[in-house]
Enzyme design. Sequence first.
Site, mmCIF file in Angstrom:
data_model
loop_
_atom_site.group_PDB
_atom_site.id
_atom_site.type_symbol
_atom_site.label_atom_id
_atom_site.label_comp_id
_atom_site.label_asym_id
_atom_site.label_seq_id
_atom_site.Cartn_x
_atom_site.Cartn_y
_atom_site.Cartn_z
ATOM 1 N N ARG A 262 -12.744 -10.763 -4.104
ATOM 2 C CA ARG A 262 -11.335 -10.439 -4.346
ATOM 3 C C ARG A 262 -10.562 -11.707 -4.706
ATOM 4 O O ARG A 262 -9.715 -11.695 -5.595
ATOM 5 C CB ARG A 262 -10.717 -9.765 -3.112
ATOM 6 C CG ARG A 262 -11.249 -8.370 -2.850
ATOM 7 C CD ARG A 262 -10.574 -7.724 -1.657
ATOM 8 N NE ARG A 262 -9.191 -7.355 -1.942
ATOM 9 C CZ ARG A 262 -8.317 -6.942 -1.016
ATOM 10 N NH1 ARG A 262 -8.686 -6.878 0.263
ATOM 11 N NH2 ARG A 262 -7.087 -6.624 -1.356
ATOM 12 N N CYS B 107 -3.841 -12.786 3.344
ATOM 13 C CA CYS B 107 -4.975 -11.905 3.065
ATOM 14 C C CYS B 107 -4.486 -10.812 2.138
ATOM 15 O O CYS B 107 -3.690 -11.068 1.237
ATOM 16 C CB CYS B 107 -5.553 -11.340 4.360
ATOM 17 S SG CYS B 107 -4.368 -10.369 5.324
#
Length: 280
Positions: free
Chosen positions: A177, A235
Site C-alpha cells: 500500500r 496508517c
Amino acid sequence: MNAIISASELAGDLAGGDPPVLLDVRWQLTLAKAAPFDGRAAYAKGHLPGAVFVDLDRELAGPPGAGGRHPLPDTGEFGAAMRRAGVSAGRPVVVYDGGLGWAAARAWWLLRWAGHPDVRVLDGGLDAWTGELETTVPAPAEGDFEPRPGATELLDADGAAALAGSGLLLDARAGERYRGETEPIDPAAGHIPGAVSAPTTENTGPDGRFLPAPELAARFRALGADGSRKVGVYCGSGVSAAHEVLALEIAGVPAALYAGSWSQWSADPSRPVAVGPDPV
C-alpha cells in the site's frame, strides 16, 4: 509506566483486591464487499471476566467524513462511553482485542491522549489468555473519567506534511500500500511524500506479541528514529498507527499520531501523493 501487560501479570492483577478495569475492543478492518466483523457478537460468546465491550467504530471514533474513516471521537461522547464502561482516573485500565493489537492500541492511545495516567494493552490479546472466559455481561459502576486532551501529541495533515520533511514520519501500512501497488479501501494509492515505510506487522512476533524492547529499538533506529528527530506515525485511518506508536513507546521513542492518516490525506486532491519504495 509499562504500556503492555502479559496474560500472567493480568491474571495476578485480576485476582488481587483492586483489579483493573477491563475493556474488550475486538474489531477488524472491513474491506469493500466483505461482511463486517461483529465484535459485540464475539464478545458475547466469551470474554475475560469482568470485561466491558467497547465499540471502536462508535465509541473510539467519530463518524467517517472529512477527518478520515476513523476520526477522533467527540471528547464529551468519548468520556461518557468510558465512564459507562467503569473507567475512572484513579483506577488502572487494561484493554485487549482478538490478538492483532490494533484496536486495543487505539483505545490505549485515546485514553492516554485524553489524560488517563495508567493504561496498558494485553500483549497478544485474547489469544494469549489461558484463563477462564465468561459470557455474563457486567454492569460496572459509573466511572469518573473526564477527558483532558493533549497529554500526547496529535498531528493534523499539515503537521504530518511538515514532519515528513523536518523529522521522521513513519507509514505503518503494508508495504504494497505504501508503494502504491494496491489500495483496497482509500481514494488513492501511494504514500505521503517523505514518509518512510514501517509496517505495523513487523512490530510483533508470530504469536502476536510485541518484540522485546531492544529489538523494537533497533528496528526503529534503522528506520531513522535515533533520537535526533521528532517522530510521527500514520496508517490508513489512525488505528494500526496507534499500534506503531505503542511499539515506539515500548522502544523508548515518543511519537505523535496523525489520526486522519491516509484516509484523510488521500481524499484531498490538493495533497501530493508519492509512489514507489522510496520516501519521495
